[in-house]
Motif scaffolding. Structure first.
Motif, PDB file in Angstrom:
ATOM      1  N   VAL A  13     -28.665  80.010 -55.156  1.00 26.35           N
ATOM      2  CA  VAL A  13     -29.454  80.974 -54.395  1.00 26.35           C
ATOM      3  C   VAL A  13     -29.967  80.255 -53.159  1.00 26.35           C
ATOM      4  O   VAL A  13     -30.276  79.060 -53.207  1.00 26.35           O
ATOM      5  CB  VAL A  13     -30.634  81.510 -55.248  1.00 26.35           C
ATOM      6  CG1 VAL A  13     -31.602  80.418 -55.656  1.00 26.35           C
ATOM      7  CG2 VAL A  13     -31.397  82.609 -54.515  1.00 26.35           C
ATOM      8  N   HIS A  14     -30.020  80.965 -52.052  1.00 29.70           N
ATOM      9  CA  HIS A  14     -30.586  80.343 -50.854  1.00 29.70           C
ATOM     10  C   HIS A  14     -31.204  81.425 -49.986  1.00 29.70           C
ATOM     11  O   HIS A  14     -30.632  82.489 -49.790  1.00 29.70           O
ATOM     12  CB  HIS A  14     -29.510  79.603 -50.067  1.00 29.70           C
ATOM     13  CG  HIS A  14     -30.076  78.532 -49.204  1.00 29.70           C
ATOM     14  ND1 HIS A  14     -30.175  77.224 -49.601  1.00 29.70           N
ATOM     15  CD2 HIS A  14     -30.611  78.580 -47.963  1.00 29.70           C
ATOM     16  CE1 HIS A  14     -30.743  76.512 -48.660  1.00 29.70           C
ATOM     17  NE2 HIS A  14     -31.025  77.316 -47.638  1.00 29.70           N
ATOM     18  N   SER A  15     -32.379  81.115 -49.488  1.00 27.13           N
ATOM     19  CA  SER A  15     -33.023  82.040 -48.562  1.00 27.13           C
ATOM     20  C   SER A  15     -32.751  81.571 -47.141  1.00 27.13           C
ATOM     21  O   SER A  15     -32.759  80.362 -46.892  1.00 27.13           O
ATOM     22  CB  SER A  15     -34.535  82.046 -48.810  1.00 27.13           C
ATOM     23  OG  SER A  15     -35.152  82.831 -47.816  1.00 27.13           O
ATOM     24  N   ILE A  16     -32.537  82.520 -46.242  1.00 26.12           N
ATOM     25  CA  ILE A  16     -32.402  82.077 -44.847  1.00 26.12           C
ATOM     26  C   ILE A  16     -33.781  81.688 -44.306  1.00 26.12           C
ATOM     27  O   ILE A  16     -33.899  81.147 -43.227  1.00 26.12           O
ATOM     28  CB  ILE A  16     -31.723  83.129 -43.934  1.00 26.12           C
ATOM     29  CG1 ILE A  16     -32.622  84.353 -43.733  1.00 26.12           C
ATOM     30  CG2 ILE A  16     -30.352  83.520 -44.453  1.00 26.12           C
ATOM     31  CD1 ILE A  16     -32.277  85.144 -42.479  1.00 26.12           C
ATOM     32  N   SER A  30     -24.557  75.800 -42.013  1.00 23.94           N
ATOM     33  CA  SER A  30     -25.435  74.815 -42.635  1.00 23.94           C
ATOM     34  C   SER A  30     -25.660  75.160 -44.108  1.00 23.94           C
ATOM     35  O   SER A  30     -25.501  74.320 -45.006  1.00 23.94           O
ATOM     36  CB  SER A  30     -26.741  74.808 -41.840  1.00 23.94           C
ATOM     37  OG  SER A  30     -27.799  74.348 -42.601  1.00 23.94           O
ATOM     38  N   ILE A  31     -26.013  76.401 -44.369  1.00 28.53           N
ATOM     39  CA  ILE A  31     -26.277  76.814 -45.757  1.00 28.53           C
ATOM     40  C   ILE A  31     -24.996  76.742 -46.578  1.00 28.53           C
ATOM     41  O   ILE A  31     -24.954  76.157 -47.663  1.00 28.53           O
ATOM     42  CB  ILE A  31     -26.878  78.243 -45.784  1.00 28.53           C
ATOM     43  CG1 ILE A  31     -28.276  78.235 -45.153  1.00 28.53           C
ATOM     44  CG2 ILE A  31     -26.929  78.801 -47.205  1.00 28.53           C
ATOM     45  CD1 ILE A  31     -28.921  79.606 -44.985  1.00 28.53           C
ATOM     46  N   MET A  32     -23.922  77.318 -46.043  1.00 31.37           N
ATOM     47  CA  MET A  32     -22.709  77.447 -46.860  1.00 31.37           C
ATOM     48  C   MET A  32     -21.949  76.121 -47.016  1.00 31.37           C
ATOM     49  O   MET A  32     -21.249  75.920 -48.005  1.00 31.37           O
ATOM     50  CB  MET A  32     -21.809  78.536 -46.269  1.00 31.37           C
ATOM     51  CG  MET A  32     -22.446  79.918 -46.347  1.00 31.37           C
ATOM     52  SD  MET A  32     -22.814  80.443 -48.043  1.00 31.37           S
ATOM     53  CE  MET A  32     -21.200  80.979 -48.554  1.00 31.37           C
TER      54      MET A  32
HETATM   55  N1  LIG Z   1     -30.260  74.787 -44.858  1.00 29.62           N
HETATM   56  C1  LIG Z   1     -30.473  75.582 -43.833  1.00 29.62           C
HETATM   57  N2  LIG Z   1     -29.907  75.328 -42.669  1.00 29.62           N
HETATM   58  C2  LIG Z   1     -30.118  76.138 -41.642  1.00 29.62           C
HETATM   59  N3  LIG Z   1     -30.794  77.217 -41.664  1.00 29.62           N
HETATM   60  C3  LIG Z   1     -31.380  77.494 -42.801  1.00 29.62           C
HETATM   61  N4  LIG Z   1     -32.169  78.505 -43.141  1.00 29.62           N
HETATM   62  C4  LIG Z   1     -32.507  78.349 -44.392  1.00 29.62           C
HETATM   63  N5  LIG Z   1     -31.961  77.256 -44.902  1.00 29.62           N
HETATM   64  C5  LIG Z   1     -31.244  76.703 -43.917  1.00 29.62           C
END
Ligand SMILES: Nc1ncnc2[nH]cnc12
Ligand SMILES: O=P(O)(O)OC[C@H]1O[C@H](OP(=O)(O)O)[C@H](O)[C@@H]1O
Length: 503
Positions: A163-166, A264-266
């Protein structure tokens, strides 16, 4: 020039190479020039600092450089000037709004990781992405290049959930509840988080209040294979290492360009071997995505990128119009998250969001029937099973599992703002709330932040407390008070908002 390494007992936050003044003159080196240090088969890049503290025949390296190569004191190396890296041309191409080819993106990422690009050039790259964006081909190339320039984790448990929030919404400690709920249901969830980017506390900053967050890949593998979950800082790992270098520039500018955010997230999720990924997209005024249409488009981009990487991705558009829960800032948020896990209750926004997201993951992972995930998540939270899992996570990550929320220290320099008039809370300005918490010292000062006593729609009387700022120093408290006075963090109005005359 040939020189002997002298390790300087200092961190400069940069990759600095210290050269004696006379030698620099001879070698035509100037402050901030890029140089390469060749040591055997390894080449390390850094920026010149000229100093008479360094003797002739020596080259000083700050301890930061030891993260790139373990130089030994007195080691003989060659220091050579290095021209501007090729990737600078590609950054300029993006500044002009042109599409980058795959190989150009790969070169930029490699030069970031090799430290051939310095902070100033990396910031220009990040800014060019903020202004001109990336299309899906560029984003996919960037994601894969970011992942492939680092290590990959291979966990011996399947399926791997994530899970990841932006991010962007103040007080977003949600995933600290989601991860133990999902793991308590028997699913595997190796969660990496970044530190704050635009907010006053990233999930890694909050978890760090009660546990370690920096681990090697082997340690993470051991923890996750043992208890099914972790909550670690992605930047401590060599997973997609370009990510945390670009985040540094994003944080300084308080921006998170969409294409870079996706990559970055993916890239981290790809490197962690995540198969089922849920992306939380907080939507509302003053966060990264302001409209539901824009949130849908972003969710579709995450899903498409996931397809290209062989991952099943879903997006959850969540309410981001005001802070989540009642606290903002690492220690205050840690208290609130821990208390919600211990008691199974807490602010509606936090519990609703956490059980909603965890429910989607339980359904994605096949442990809850369709439509039943949220109910199951709530049961897991209320039964104390999520708290039990949290205790295991804290213990495995070197913290004290018996810690109680009230034992977490928060900034003792405080100031409370009260309602100047009676009325209804018609708005809470996310950006102002984040700004106040950051002015108070968050996220670096863990105890800094604020406690909110009201939420949108609530009625207040003149003189009622609205929020208390916490800081660790008087100077920071004063800064935060000034910031709060200059903005309007909480809007109070009567129920009649405007009177339009009949003329
Ligand atoms: N790891 C990440 N890199 C860039 N933007 C983000 N927003 C939330 N997590 C982030
Ligand atoms: O809010 P800002 O600072 O912009 O974004 C960064 C935060 O968003 C993500 O949240 P999570 O780790 O999925 O909970 C990141 O990892 C980080 O904690």
């Amino acid at each position: 020039m040939k020189a002997k390494v002298r390790i300087l007992d200092m961190y400069s936050g940069r990759y600095s190479v210290f050269i004696n003044e006379k030698e620099a003159k001879k070698a035509k080196l100037h402050p901030d020039d890029l140089v390469k240090i060749e040591a055997g088969k390894k080449t390390v890049y850094g920026s010149v600092v000229i100093s008479s503290l360094i003797k002739e025949g020596e080259v000083g390296v700050s301890k930061d450089i030891l993260q790139l190569h373990s130089f030994s004191e007195g080691e003989l190396v060659t220091v050579l000037p290095s021209g501007a890296p090729e990737s600078v041309r590609y950054i300029k191409k993006k500044m002009r709004g042109e599409k980058l080819r795959k190989v150009e993106i790969e070169t930029i990422v490699k030069d970031i990781v090799d430290r051939k690009l310095r902070d100033i050039e990396i910031s220009s790259f990040v800014t060019s992405l903020e202004i001109n964006g990336l299309d899906m081909d560029e984003i996919a190339a960037l994601t894969i290049a970011m992942a492939e320039t680092g290590d990959m984790l291979d966990i011996d448990r399947k399926p791997i959930m994530d899970v990841h929030s932006i991010g962007g919404v103040p007080g977003n400690k949600t995933n600290i509840l989601v991860v133990p709920i999902v793991a308590a249901a028997g699913l595997t969830i190796p969660k990496t988080s970044s530190r704050a980017i635009t907010s006053a506390a990233g999930t890694a900053d909050v978890v760090e209040v009660f546990a370690e967050v920096s681990f090697s890949l082997d340690e993470i593998k051991r923890i996750v294979e043992k208890i099914g979950a972790c909550m670690v800082w992605g930047g401590a790992l060599n997973l997609a290492p370009a990510d945390d270098i670009t985040i540094k520039s994003e944080r300084a500018l308080s921006i998170d360009p969409t294409g870079l955010m996706l990559a970055s997230i993916m890239s981290k999720k790809y490197a962690m071997g995540s198969q089922y990924v849920l992306i939380d997209i907080p939507t509302g005024k003053g966060v990264k995505v302001e409209t539901v249409d824009a949130a849908r488009a972003l969710a579709r981009d995450f899903i498409e990128l996931g397809k290209r990487l062989g991952q099943y991705v879903e997006g959850a558009i969540t309410y981001g119009g005001q802070p989540i829960g009642h606290t903002v800032g690492p220690a205050l948020e840690a208290r609130e998250a821990l208390s919600a896990l211990m008691t199974g209750t807490g602010p509606g926004s936090l519990i609703e969001k956490a059980t909603g997201l965890a429910g989607v993951l339980l359904e994605m992972g096949g442990v809850a029937p369709a439509g039943m995930g949220k109910k199951m998540a709530r049961e897991i939270l209320e039964s104390g099973k999520a708290y039990q899992k949290m205790r295991e996570i804290i213990e495995e990550q070197g913290g004290n599992p018996d810690i109680k929320p009230e034992e977490i220290p928060v900034g003792d320099k405080t100031y409370t703002f009260t309602a100047p008039t009676s009325g209804y809370i018609t708005g809470i300005d996310n950006r102002a709330i984040t700004g106040i918490a950051r002015a108070a010292g968050a996220p670096e000062d863990k105890g800094a932040g604020l406690e909110l006593y009201v939420k949108v729609g609530e009625k207040v009387k003149e003189g009622d407390p609205l929020f208390t700022i916490h800081a660790e120093s008087e100077a920071r408290l004063d800064q935060a008070i000034v910031f709060a006075r200059r903005t309007e963090p909480i809007r109070i109005e009567g129920m009649v908002l405007q009177r339009i005359g009949n003329i």
